[in-house]
Write an enzyme that holds these catalytic residues in place. Structure first.
Site: not given
Ligand code: AP5
Length: 254
Positions: A20, A94, A133, A166, A177
């Site tokens: 994402k 979410r 990552r 992270r 997660r």
């Molecule tokens: P990346 O682009 O980083 O993936 P992402 O989908 O953004 O993953 P996240 O882990 O950031 O999402 P998340 O939803 O778990 O965490 P968030 O930060 O929102 O890509 C992943 C990896 O793959 C990277 O290394 C990238 O380079 C690689 N990659 C990408 N595309 C690729 C491809 N095509 N081919 C190969 N490699 C590739 O949230 C963190 C925490 O915050 C949550 O766990 C929760 O505790 C809290 N939180 C956040 N939002 C909320 C909410 N709305 N409500 C409650 N708690 C929340």
């Protein structure tokens, strides 16, 4: 009624690690779009030791979720200034509760969602990505040692500042997660699938149905793919054809 046609107000939806953040960043780089990532916002709150940050620190590290109302405030405090702008939300909503809160809020502000993109990536692919990552905390820029490496190992391309891991990117927390995604987040897909066709309106006359429907058009698209760079051309084409008046950014000099 405001003419809201052609404004991109998009959710980037998908499992943790689906890409994402990576794909949102590419869209922001190419087009005049703003992106809000709740994960990045929370990591900034944590680093700055705000009240939300203190509440978030343990929960995020354990792979739990913050309360819906807290998250709505974190998001809307930023979103409300973006009327008539093109934007992407990444990581919110979410839960079904967050989805309903967001819809009610955006309706009040006359800026309904226009696109939901669901990134569908197999679990085993995601698991192998996460250990590779690295992130730049202040900007949210994401790197991967096998997919998009930084120019200098361990440092951010733009600022030259060090990259970090992270705390929630270890296998144990990550599987929590992922489980959280299946139980709390994935039901949102059915919710958006139904609002992208027709939502009954309590006080509606039958002959008004099609009118109502055309004013609440919401596109839901699923992009599938597991190999690098499969999703980007699909996403770029979808955005260009659905929002033809989006401006590309002027080419930046090296
Ligand atoms: P990346 O682009 O980083 O993936 P992402 O989908 O953004 O993953 P996240 O882990 O950031 O999402 P998340 O939803 O778990 O965490 P968030 O930060 O929102 O890509 C992943 C990896 O793959 C990277 O290394 C990238 O380079 C690689 N990659 C990408 N595309 C690729 C491809 N095509 N081919 C190969 N490699 C590739 O949230 C963190 C925490 O915050 C949550 O766990 C929760 O505790 C809290 N939180 C956040 N939002 C909320 C909410 N709305 N409500 C409650 N708690 C929340």
């Amino acid at each position: 009624e405001h003419d809201q046609n052609g404004v991109l107000r998009m959710l980037m939806f998908g499992k943790p690690g689906a890409g994402k953040g990576t794909l949102s960043a590419r869209l922001v780089e190419k087009y005049e779009i703003l992106s809000l990532s709740t994960g990045d916002l929370l990591r900034q709150h944590i680093a700055e030791r705000t009240e939300v940050g203190r509440q978030a620190e343990e929960l995020v590290a354990q792979g739990g979720l913050l309360p819906d109302e807290v998250m709505l405030k974190v998001v809307t405090s930023k979103l409300d200034s973006l009327y008539n702008k093109h934007w992407i939300l990444d990581g919110f909503p979410r839960t079904l509760g967050q989805g309903e809160l967001l819809d009610a809020h955006l309706k009040k502000k006359h800026m309904p969602l226009t696109l939901v993109v669901n990134l569908d990536v197999p679990d085993d692919v995601i698991l192998s990505r996460i250990s590779d990552r690295w992130v730049h905390l202040r900007s949210g820029r994401v790197y991967n040692m096998s997919y998009n490496r930084p120019k200098v190992e361990g440092y951010d391309d733009v600022t030259g500042e060090p990259l970090t891991k992270r705390p929630d990117d270890n296998p144990e927390t990550f599987s929590r997660r992922l489980a959280q995604f299946y139980s709390s987040t994935s039901p949102l897909l059915a919710y958006y699938a139904s609002s992208s066709t027709y939502i009954p309106h309590p006080h509606q006359h039958p002959h008004q149905l099609s009118f109502h429907r055309s004013r609440h058009r919401l596109k839901l698209r699923t992009l599938s793919g597991s190999t690098s760079d499969e999703n980007w051309p699909q996403l770029d084409k979808l955005i260009r054809t659905s929002f033809p008046n989006l401006h590309e950014r002027a080419a930046t000099r090296e």
